[in-house]
Design an enzyme around this catalytic site. Structure first.
Site, PDB file in Angstrom:
ATOM      1  N   ALA A  88       0.822  -1.224   0.000  1.00 41.01           N
ATOM      2  CA  ALA A  88       0.000   0.000   0.000  1.00 41.01           C
ATOM      3  C   ALA A  88       0.851   1.267   0.000  1.00 41.01           C
ATOM      4  O   ALA A  88       0.326   2.362   0.128  1.00 41.01           O
ATOM      5  CB  ALA A  88      -0.938  -0.010   1.204  1.00 41.01           C
ATOM      6  N   ARG A 112       7.064  -2.140   3.156  1.00 41.43           N
ATOM      7  CA  ARG A 112       8.269  -1.809   3.916  1.00 41.43           C
ATOM      8  C   ARG A 112       8.372  -0.300   4.128  1.00 41.43           C
ATOM      9  O   ARG A 112       8.746   0.163   5.179  1.00 41.43           O
ATOM     10  CB  ARG A 112       9.514  -2.330   3.176  1.00 41.43           C
ATOM     11  CG  ARG A 112       9.581  -3.850   3.118  1.00 41.43           C
ATOM     12  CD  ARG A 112      10.539  -4.332   2.069  1.00 41.43           C
ATOM     13  NE  ARG A 112      10.169  -3.819   0.753  1.00 41.43           N
ATOM     14  CZ  ARG A 112      10.814  -4.094  -0.363  1.00 41.43           C
ATOM     15  NH1 ARG A 112      11.876  -4.875  -0.338  1.00 41.43           N
ATOM     16  NH2 ARG A 112      10.406  -3.594  -1.513  1.00 41.43           N
ATOM     17  N   GLU A 118       1.751   6.136   5.983  1.00 45.35           N
ATOM     18  CA  GLU A 118       1.364   7.108   7.021  1.00 45.35           C
ATOM     19  C   GLU A 118       0.911   8.413   6.369  1.00 45.35           C
ATOM     20  O   GLU A 118      -0.078   9.018   6.784  1.00 45.35           O
ATOM     21  CB  GLU A 118       2.543   7.350   7.982  1.00 45.35           C
ATOM     22  CG  GLU A 118       2.766   6.160   8.909  1.00 45.35           C
ATOM     23  CD  GLU A 118       4.115   6.153   9.631  1.00 45.35           C
ATOM     24  OE1 GLU A 118       4.315   5.256  10.460  1.00 45.35           O
ATOM     25  OE2 GLU A 118       4.966   7.036   9.341  1.00 45.35           O
ATOM     26  N   ASN A 166      -1.723  -7.421  -3.311  1.00 48.18           N
ATOM     27  CA  ASN A 166      -1.302  -6.521  -4.390  1.00 48.18           C
ATOM     28  C   ASN A 166       0.213  -6.439  -4.539  1.00 48.18           C
ATOM     29  O   ASN A 166       0.715  -6.299  -5.654  1.00 48.18           O
ATOM     30  CB  ASN A 166      -1.878  -5.115  -4.110  1.00 48.18           C
ATOM     31  CG  ASN A 166      -1.130  -4.047  -4.873  1.00 48.18           C
ATOM     32  OD1 ASN A 166      -1.329  -3.878  -6.076  1.00 48.18           O
ATOM     33  ND2 ASN A 166      -0.225  -3.334  -4.198  1.00 48.18           N
ATOM     34  N   SER A 220      -1.782  -9.936 -13.462  1.00 52.13           N
ATOM     35  CA  SER A 220      -1.226  -9.120 -14.543  1.00 52.13           C
ATOM     36  C   SER A 220      -1.628  -9.779 -15.856  1.00 52.13           C
ATOM     37  O   SER A 220      -1.903 -10.990 -15.889  1.00 52.13           O
ATOM     38  CB  SER A 220       0.300  -9.112 -14.430  1.00 52.13           C
ATOM     39  OG  SER A 220       0.896  -8.573 -15.591  1.00 52.13           O
ATOM     40  N   TYR A 235       9.181 -13.109 -14.175  1.00 51.99           N
ATOM     41  CA  TYR A 235       8.035 -12.376 -13.597  1.00 51.99           C
ATOM     42  C   TYR A 235       6.729 -12.957 -14.121  1.00 51.99           C
ATOM     43  O   TYR A 235       5.787 -13.202 -13.370  1.00 51.99           O
ATOM     44  CB  TYR A 235       8.158 -10.886 -13.955  1.00 51.99           C
ATOM     45  CG  TYR A 235       6.918 -10.078 -13.652  1.00 51.99           C
ATOM     46  CD1 TYR A 235       6.578  -9.745 -12.339  1.00 51.99           C
ATOM     47  CD2 TYR A 235       6.070  -9.641 -14.680  1.00 51.99           C
ATOM     48  CE1 TYR A 235       5.435  -9.002 -12.054  1.00 51.99           C
ATOM     49  CE2 TYR A 235       4.929  -8.906 -14.407  1.00 51.99           C
ATOM     50  CZ  TYR A 235       4.618  -8.589 -13.086  1.00 51.99           C
ATOM     51  OH  TYR A 235       3.480  -7.860 -12.804  1.00 51.99           O
ATOM     52  N   LYS A 277      11.572   0.032 -10.679  1.00 56.18           N
ATOM     53  CA  LYS A 277      12.212  -1.006  -9.857  1.00 56.18           C
ATOM     54  C   LYS A 277      12.753  -2.123 -10.747  1.00 56.18           C
ATOM     55  O   LYS A 277      13.811  -2.680 -10.488  1.00 56.18           O
ATOM     56  CB  LYS A 277      11.216  -1.550  -8.838  1.00 56.18           C
ATOM     57  CG  LYS A 277      10.831  -0.501  -7.803  1.00 56.18           C
ATOM     58  CD  LYS A 277       9.764  -1.021  -6.852  1.00 56.18           C
ATOM     59  CE  LYS A 277       9.275   0.082  -5.937  1.00 56.18           C
ATOM     60  NZ  LYS A 277       8.042  -0.297  -5.221  1.00 56.18           N
TER      61      LYS A 277
HETATM   62  N1  LIG Z   1       2.457  -1.364 -13.014  1.00 54.94           N
HETATM   63  C1  LIG Z   1       2.078  -2.244 -13.917  1.00 54.94           C
HETATM   64  O1  LIG Z   1       2.187  -2.007 -15.142  1.00 54.94           O
HETATM   65  C2  LIG Z   1       1.444  -3.541 -13.492  1.00 54.94           C
HETATM   66  C3  LIG Z   1       0.787  -4.294 -14.463  1.00 54.94           C
HETATM   67  C4  LIG Z   1       0.183  -5.489 -14.102  1.00 54.94           C
HETATM   68  C5  LIG Z   1       0.252  -5.920 -12.798  1.00 54.94           C
HETATM   69  N2  LIG Z   1       0.905  -5.192 -11.867  1.00 54.94           N
HETATM   70  C6  LIG Z   1       0.948  -5.720 -10.494  1.00 54.94           C
HETATM   71  O2  LIG Z   1       0.380  -4.772  -9.617  1.00 54.94           O
HETATM   72  C7  LIG Z   1       0.914  -4.948  -8.316  1.00 54.94           C
HETATM   73  C8  LIG Z   1       1.325  -3.596  -7.763  1.00 54.94           C
HETATM   74  O3  LIG Z   1       2.358  -3.068  -8.569  1.00 54.94           O
HETATM   75  P1  LIG Z   1       2.560  -1.508  -8.829  1.00 54.94           P
HETATM   76  O4  LIG Z   1       2.530  -1.300 -10.280  1.00 54.94           O
HETATM   77  O5  LIG Z   1       1.683  -0.704  -7.973  1.00 54.94           O
HETATM   78  O6  LIG Z   1       4.083  -1.384  -8.390  1.00 54.94           O
HETATM   79  P2  LIG Z   1       4.841  -0.447  -7.358  1.00 54.94           P
HETATM   80  O7  LIG Z   1       4.420   0.958  -7.525  1.00 54.94           O
HETATM   81  O8  LIG Z   1       6.279  -0.796  -7.528  1.00 54.94           O
HETATM   82  O9  LIG Z   1       4.321  -0.973  -5.933  1.00 54.94           O
HETATM   83  C9  LIG Z   1       4.679  -2.234  -5.460  1.00 54.94           C
HETATM   84  C10 LIG Z   1       4.245  -2.375  -4.016  1.00 54.94           C
HETATM   85  O10 LIG Z   1       4.656  -3.664  -3.548  1.00 54.94           O
HETATM   86  C11 LIG Z   1       5.333  -3.483  -2.321  1.00 54.94           C
HETATM   87  N3  LIG Z   1       6.342  -4.502  -2.071  1.00 54.94           N
HETATM   88  C12 LIG Z   1       7.290  -4.984  -2.917  1.00 54.94           C
HETATM   89  N4  LIG Z   1       8.087  -5.840  -2.277  1.00 54.94           N
HETATM   90  C13 LIG Z   1       7.645  -5.902  -0.995  1.00 54.94           C
HETATM   91  C14 LIG Z   1       8.068  -6.593   0.167  1.00 54.94           C
HETATM   92  N5  LIG Z   1       9.138  -7.414   0.166  1.00 54.94           N
HETATM   93  N6  LIG Z   1       7.387  -6.417   1.311  1.00 54.94           N
HETATM   94  C15 LIG Z   1       6.327  -5.581   1.353  1.00 54.94           C
HETATM   95  N7  LIG Z   1       5.864  -4.897   0.296  1.00 54.94           N
HETATM   96  C16 LIG Z   1       6.541  -5.054  -0.861  1.00 54.94           C
HETATM   97  C17 LIG Z   1       5.977  -2.122  -2.418  1.00 54.94           C
HETATM   98  O11 LIG Z   1       6.215  -1.583  -1.129  1.00 54.94           O
HETATM   99  P3  LIG Z   1       7.657  -1.315  -0.472  1.00 54.94           P
HETATM  100  O12 LIG Z   1       8.664  -1.260  -1.567  1.00 54.94           O
HETATM  101  O13 LIG Z   1       7.448  -0.045   0.263  1.00 54.94           O
HETATM  102  O14 LIG Z   1       7.865  -2.469   0.449  1.00 54.94           O
HETATM  103  C18 LIG Z   1       4.883  -1.328  -3.124  1.00 54.94           C
HETATM  104  O15 LIG Z   1       3.953  -0.864  -2.194  1.00 54.94           O
HETATM  105  C19 LIG Z   1       2.042  -5.957  -8.459  1.00 54.94           C
HETATM  106  O16 LIG Z   1       1.617  -7.232  -8.035  1.00 54.94           O
HETATM  107  C20 LIG Z   1       2.334  -5.960  -9.942  1.00 54.94           C
HETATM  108  O17 LIG Z   1       2.868  -7.196 -10.372  1.00 54.94           O
HETATM  109  C21 LIG Z   1       1.507  -4.006 -12.173  1.00 54.94           C
END
Ligand SMILES: NC(=O)c1ccc[n+]([C@@H]2O[C@H](COP(=O)([O-])OP(=O)(O)OC[C@H]3O[C@@H](n4cnc5c(N)ncnc54)[C@H](OP(=O)(O)O)[C@@H]3O)[C@@H](O)[C@H]2O)c1
Length: 329
Positions: A88, A112, A118, A166, A220, A235, A277
């Site tokens: 989140a 993390r 917050e 998520n 995805s 992935y 990332k």
């Molecule tokens: N963006 C896209 O194009 C896309 C497309 C299809 C699906 N998705 C999926 O959507 C989901 C969210 O991705 P997003 O695009 O929002 O990416 P993002 O902006 O990089 O967010 C990823 C989230 O996952 C958390 N996370 C990663 N590793 C973690 C860990 N070890 N412990 C706790 N939290 C962790 C990160 O929090 P911290 O780093 O703060 O821990 C962050 O809140 C993912 O499952 C991704 O595969 C994304």
């Protein structure tokens, strides 16, 4: 677009159950208007970007429109209940957490980078949303962290009614020469943490006789087809696992004779920090990911989550595949 059509359909009062929203219509519209006004004054909580190269968030008027759409019938029964949203701290997870708080849920948002959550919680509070966001620091690659989080939720808030898996990541480790640690990073969060959270959420529902819970996995389009891009092959395998895990879960929930529902949502390209990332050694390549087409916004995925939750309990959405209109693959 289908969610709008669904809003129209759902907004009719429905005889025989309490999911219709006519009673709360006026109140919800007032809350949505207040929330939209608050959003106009403040930056979007989804705008937790760490790079100016990522395209900007939805315009305030667009967000306001979405908020009105999201204050919807069918969400009444979730008011004051508890949703866990993993990841989140940014992107899709932040948008989903905000949307749920706006619908009056108690949301435990974990990641993390708890400072981002917050900040989002403070923003939701000052916007006057009816729910609350409770930030929780958790490294999902560590099972003990996950179990501690569930036991904290149990002791402080009774338990989880909705689990939104998520959190996820991609590393550019190819099948022919990628590092094992990169594969493990993806597997630990995208597959194992999702499965642990699912199991713990189900056990939490079961011990409290919650029969109407919901587990939603953010999958995805990469869980449905393999792109000819070596950087995302592993992935993609983790997301194919999410497809199988969601359907397997649906079957086990039926065998257990519960009415808990299992859903996955499978977006194409969404503007978040995700690509930064993945390509952390090459920010220009990351930025280019979001420049060649008009991508989905995190709010689009949040809207799909709200739709899935708002359907009558007899309806179980298995998967929502949603690409940007301009996306080819
Ligand atoms: N963006 C896209 O194009 C896309 C497309 C299809 C699906 N998705 C999926 O959507 C989901 C969210 O991705 P997003 O695009 O929002 O990416 P993002 O902006 O990089 O967010 C990823 C989230 O996952 C958390 N996370 C990663 N590793 C973690 C860990 N070890 N412990 C706790 N939290 C962790 C990160 O929090 P911290 O780093 O703060 O821990 C962050 O809140 C993912 O499952 C991704 O595969 C994304």
């Amino acid at each position: 677009m289908w969610p709008i059509a669904e809003v129209r359909m759902e907004s009719r009062p429905q005889a025989g159950h309490t999911e219709g929203g006519s009673r709360r219509g006026t109140q919800d519209r007032a809350a949505a208007a207040a929330a939209a006004a608050a959003v106009r004054e403040r930056p979007s909580p989804c705008d937790l970007r760490r790079s100016s190269a990522i395209p900007g968030p939805s315009s305030p008027s667009e967000v306001g429109g979405r908020l009105r759409t999201m204050a919807r019938a069918g969400m009444e029964r979730w008011r004051d209940r508890l949703a866990l949203v993993t990841g989140a701290s940014g992107g899709i997870g932040a948008a989903v957490a905000r949307a749920l708080v706006q619908q009056g849920l108690k949301v435990v948002g974990c990641a993390r980078t708890v400072g981002n959550i917050e900040e989002l919680a403070a923003e939701c509070k000052s916007a006057g949303y009816p729910g609350t966001l409770i930030p929780y620091r958790c490294d999902l690659s560590n099972e003990e962290d996950i179990l501690s989080m569930f036991s904290a939720v149990r002791s402080q808030h009774s338990g989880v009614d909705i689990c939104i898996n998520n959190a996820g990541l991609a590393r550019p480790d190819t099948l022919l020469s990628g590092s094992t640690s990169g594969w493990k990073d993806m597997f630990n969060v995208n597959v194992l943490a999702l499965s642990i959270c699912t199991r713990e959420a189900y056990q939490s529902m079961k011990e409290r006789n919650v029969d109407d819970g919901h587990i939603i996995n953010i999958n995805s389009m990469s869980g449905h087809r393999v792109l000819p891009q070596s950087a995302v092959h592993f992935y993609s395998a983790t997301k194919y696992a999410v497809t199988a895990l969601t359907e397997g879960l649906r079957q086990e929930l039926r065998e257990a004779q519960t009415h808990i529902r299992a859903t996955c949502i499978s977006p194409g390209l969404v503007e978040t920090h995700f690509a930064f990332k993945l390509h952390d050694q090459d920010p220009e390549k990351a930025a280019a990911t979001y420049e060649h087409i008009k991508c989905l916004k995190p709010e689009d995925v949040a809207e799909a989550v709200i739709y899935v939750l708002s359907t009558p309990q007899r309806v179980q959405i298995g998967d929502i595949q949603m690409r940007p209109t301009e996306q080819v693959s």
